[in-house]
Design an enzyme around this catalytic site. Structure first.
Site, short mmCIF file in Angstrom:
data_model
loop_
_atom_site.label_atom_id
_atom_site.label_comp_id
_atom_site.label_asym_id
_atom_site.label_seq_id
_atom_site.Cartn_x
_atom_site.Cartn_y
_atom_site.Cartn_z
N GLY A 10 0.84 -1.19 0.00
CA GLY A 10 0.00 0.00 0.00
C GLY A 10 0.87 1.24 0.00
O GLY A 10 2.01 1.21 0.46
N GLN A 70 2.54 10.10 1.68
CA GLN A 70 3.91 9.54 1.69
C GLN A 70 4.74 10.01 0.51
O GLN A 70 5.97 9.91 0.53
CB GLN A 70 3.86 8.00 1.66
N CYS A 97 6.46 -0.25 7.10
CA CYS A 97 5.98 0.92 6.35
C CYS A 97 7.13 1.47 5.52
O CYS A 97 8.26 1.57 6.01
CB CYS A 97 5.48 1.98 7.32
N LEU A 98 6.85 1.84 4.28
CA LEU A 98 7.89 2.37 3.40
C LEU A 98 8.45 3.69 3.95
O LEU A 98 9.57 4.07 3.62
CB LEU A 98 7.34 2.58 1.98
N HIS A 130 -3.99 0.92 8.04
CA HIS A 130 -2.64 1.50 8.01
C HIS A 130 -2.58 2.68 7.03
O HIS A 130 -2.07 3.76 7.36
CB HIS A 130 -1.65 0.40 7.60
N GLU A 131 -3.16 2.50 5.83
CA GLU A 131 -3.11 3.56 4.81
C GLU A 131 -4.00 4.73 5.19
O GLU A 131 -3.65 5.89 4.98
CB GLU A 131 -3.51 3.01 3.44
N HIS A 183 -2.29 7.01 7.50
CA HIS A 183 -1.38 7.93 6.82
C HIS A 183 -2.11 9.21 6.43
O HIS A 183 -1.57 10.31 6.56
CB HIS A 183 -0.82 7.29 5.54
#
Ligand code: NI
Length: 173
Positions: free
Chosen positions: A46, A51, A97-98, A139-140, A143
């Site tokens: 994702g 981000q 997470c990226l 999670h997304e 963000h």
């Protein structure tokens, strides 16, 4: 298509609450395509607009694609103006997470969520999700509300991790 630069903790942009998408134009489609390409390239399951420094309530996801499996097909989903309207159960699995490279932790979340969102054609969809899909959605969506998964750790552990990551970040800059 283009690969986008992913912001990492402690970049202050990761803390903004993103604005709803109101313009569904060609530029939005290009952005979604670039975000999907960036997500597969990393690889991640994702990627949220904040981000990659875009102030938009939008994320892309594909929790089922497996790079190692030649039968597996890429099926990116663009999730625009998402809203969770029902939750159930409890789940605690390890997340990464990226934007927080090289750190993973178990995070407590809902086991099931119902999501309402728009696609690129402005059509409204509803999705009942569980398992890894439900976790990815939460999670997304976090963000887009300025929250990283490490913000959901217990306070002491959170401070330890944040300090460690800031130190590592200073060293690499
Ligand atoms: Ni993330």
């Amino acid at each position: 298509m283009a690969l986008l630069k992913i912001l990492t903790f402690p970049d202050p942009f990761l803390k903004i609450v993103a604005k709803p998408v109101s313009l569904f134009d060609k530029a939005l489609e290009t952005l979604v395509n670039d975000m999907a390409e960036t997500m597969y390239d990393e690889p991640g399951i994702g990627l949220a607009a904040t981000q990659i420094h875009e102030d938009k309530r939008l994320f892309v996801m594909d929790v089922f694609y497996n790079k190692e499996d030649p039968e597996s097909k890429k099926q990116p989903v663009a999730v625009i103006n998402p809203e969770i309207f029902e939750t159930g159960g409890e789940s605690c699995i390890e997340e990464g997470c990226l934007s927080v490279p090289e750190f993973r932790a178990e995070i407590k979340r809902f086991a099931e969520v119902s999501l309402r969102f728009q696609d690129l054609n402005q059509e409204v969809h509803e999705l009942q999700a569980q398992g890894i899909l439900a976790i990815c959605i939460q999670h997304e969506l976090d963000h887009l509300n300025g929250k990283l998964f490490i913000d959901r750790l217990p306070p002491l552990k959170r401070r330890m991790i944040q300090n460690r990551l800031k130190k590592e970040n200073n060293r690499s800059n």
